[in-house]
Design an enzyme around this catalytic site. Structure first.
Site, PDB file in Angstrom:
ATOM      1  N   LYS A 272       0.900  -1.310  -0.022  1.00  0.00           N
ATOM      2  CA  LYS A 272       0.010  -0.013   0.138  1.00  0.00           C
ATOM      3  C   LYS A 272       0.925   1.178   0.128  1.00  0.00           C
ATOM      4  O   LYS A 272       0.615   2.124  -0.833  1.00  0.00           O
ATOM      5  CB  LYS A 272      -0.885   0.083   1.175  1.00  0.00           C
ATOM      6  CG  LYS A 272      -1.958  -0.853   0.820  1.00  0.00           C
ATOM      7  CD  LYS A 272      -2.779  -1.313   2.557  1.00  0.00           C
ATOM      8  CE  LYS A 272      -3.657  -2.386   2.313  1.00  0.00           C
ATOM      9  NZ  LYS A 272      -4.581  -2.661   3.385  1.00  0.00           N
TER      10      LYS A 272
ATOM     11  N   GLN B  25      -4.999  -1.627   9.455  1.00  0.00           N
ATOM     12  CA  GLN B  25      -4.911  -2.728   8.909  1.00  0.00           C
ATOM     13  C   GLN B  25      -5.572  -3.619   9.933  1.00  0.00           C
ATOM     14  O   GLN B  25      -5.245  -3.833  11.144  1.00  0.00           O
ATOM     15  CB  GLN B  25      -3.501  -3.007   8.703  1.00  0.00           C
ATOM     16  CG  GLN B  25      -3.239  -4.472   7.827  1.00  0.00           C
ATOM     17  CD  GLN B  25      -3.893  -4.350   6.453  1.00  0.00           C
ATOM     18  OE1 GLN B  25      -3.791  -3.551   5.795  1.00  0.00           O
ATOM     19  NE2 GLN B  25      -4.009  -5.453   6.320  1.00  0.00           N
TER      20      GLN B  25
ATOM     21  N   ASP C 206     -11.296   2.781   3.949  1.00  0.00           N
ATOM     22  CA  ASP C 206     -11.806   1.574   3.714  1.00  0.00           C
ATOM     23  C   ASP C 206     -13.331   1.206   3.637  1.00  0.00           C
ATOM     24  O   ASP C 206     -13.788   0.180   3.402  1.00  0.00           O
ATOM     25  CB  ASP C 206     -11.313   0.638   5.096  1.00  0.00           C
ATOM     26  CG  ASP C 206     -10.081  -0.199   5.127  1.00  0.00           C
ATOM     27  OD1 ASP C 206      -9.879  -0.654   3.787  1.00  0.00           O
ATOM     28  OD2 ASP C 206      -9.535  -0.203   5.969  1.00  0.00           O
TER      29      ASP C 206
HETATM   30  N1  GUN Z   1      -7.277  -6.845   6.064  1.00  0.00           N
HETATM   31  C1  GUN Z   1      -7.577  -7.608   5.203  1.00  0.00           C
HETATM   32  N2  GUN Z   1      -8.132  -6.761   3.994  1.00  0.00           N
HETATM   33  C2  GUN Z   1      -8.286  -5.598   4.594  1.00  0.00           C
HETATM   34  C3  GUN Z   1      -8.724  -4.147   4.138  1.00  0.00           C
HETATM   35  O1  GUN Z   1      -9.357  -4.205   2.995  1.00  0.00           O
HETATM   36  N3  GUN Z   1      -8.686  -3.325   4.949  1.00  0.00           N
HETATM   37  C4  GUN Z   1      -8.010  -3.583   6.099  1.00  0.00           C
HETATM   38  N4  GUN Z   1      -7.965  -2.211   6.686  1.00  0.00           N
HETATM   39  N5  GUN Z   1      -7.624  -4.480   6.516  1.00  0.00           N
HETATM   40  C5  GUN Z   1      -7.545  -5.487   6.028  1.00  0.00           C
END
Ligand code: GUN
Length: 296
Positions: free
Chosen positions: A54, A98, A121
């Protein structure tokens, strides 16, 4: 029939290039740099890989990346204090915590402490409610990516029979809301669905998001259907491992009209949509028009 392969890697690269152009425009015309803060608590290896990817892609499109890596034993109070600082920071337009968080932290409480306007998100309860009522929301990245690919392939989805297998808050439920918003007839199926095979065979659009390797075989797929495989499962392959989806690609591709591969299908779209959401959040925060095609 051999299905059209829906190339998410290519689609995501095209989307990132458009985002990069828009970021340059924001800088040149308005002196603005969209900023994304990513918070990682603990040392989960898969999460570390995602967070690194990311950060890298954020910088590649010209945005500012702020990474906050906290120890696994970080207290809830300290994490909430960091989020409060990020909420107040004008350089930060998007905040992502996350998941999963260590067990002693209340994920709902943490996610709901993010400013909904910065919740890239789309997990905050306000954004869930806005999406569910057809209002302008931050849309979760993976379902948004799936919808972009579906729209690109089909144009209108109106009247189509859509089956989403999986009822998670991150993918299944928001995916169903998005498809409903496109005027599909939507079924959410899950592990307790009585006749899953027959339910899947009804689908013009079949979205698999259960996290079980290759559980959907080709004979569950309606001839000509579009299959979107959200699963990313690592399985043993001799001495090594390989990635497979929730759909058995080989058999499904013989029947489907179009199908996303794993890897290289939905996966690359998730981070591209995270960048799209960050750009959208930046434009909204500054009252600027939102670039077209980045959200629903
Ligand atoms: N963990 C797995 N997929 C995601 C996601 O799309 N966003 C976040 N914040 N954590 C994750």
């Amino acid at each position: 029939m051999t299905a059209v392969r829906l190339d998410g890697k290519l689609f995501a690269a095209t989307l990132r290039a458009r985002i990069s152009d828009q970021v340059s425009h924001l800088r040149d015309a308005h002196g603005l740099t969209p900023g994304l803060a990513v918070v990682l608590v603990g040392e989960d290896p898969a999460s570390q890989v995602y967070v690194r990817a990311k950060g890298k892609q954020t910088v590649e499109v010209g945005m500012a990346s702020f990474e906050h890596k906290l120890a696994a034993e970080t207290s809830e109070a300290d994490l909430l204090a960091l989020i409060a600082r990020l909420n107040a920071d004008p350089k930060v337009h998007g905040i992502l915590v996350q998941l999963p968080l260590p067990a002693h932290l209340n994920s709902d409480l943490v996610i709901n402490s993010i400013d909904p306007a910065k919740d890239v998100d789309g997990f905050h309860i306000s954004n869930v409610g806005l999406l569910g009522t057809g209002q302008k929301a931050m849309v979760p990245c993976t379902p948004l990516g799936c919808l972009m690919m579906l729209r690109d392939h089909h144009g209108s989805l109106s009247g189509m029979e859509a089956v989403v297998v999986g009822r998670s808050n991150i993918v299944g439920k928001p995916m169903a809301q998005l498809l409903l918003g496109e005027s599909c007839t939507v079924t959410i199926a899950h592990s307790r669905t009585r006749d899953l095979a027959e339910t899947c065979r009804r689908a013009d659009i079949l979205v698999a998001a259960v996290g079980r390797p290759e559980m959907i075989p080709g004979d569950w797929v309606k001839p000509g259907a579009t299959v979107i495989d959200v699963g990313i499962n690592r399985i043993a392959a001799g001495e090594k491992t390989r990635l497979v989806g929730d759909v058995d690609y080989e058999s499904a591709a013989q029947v489907a009209g179009a199908i996303t591969p794993v890897p290289g299908g939905v996966g690359p779209m998730t981070i591209a949509c995270l960048l799209a959401n960050t750009l959208t959040a930046c434009c909204r925060a500054h009252g600027l028009p939102e670039p077209e095609g980045l959200t629903v």
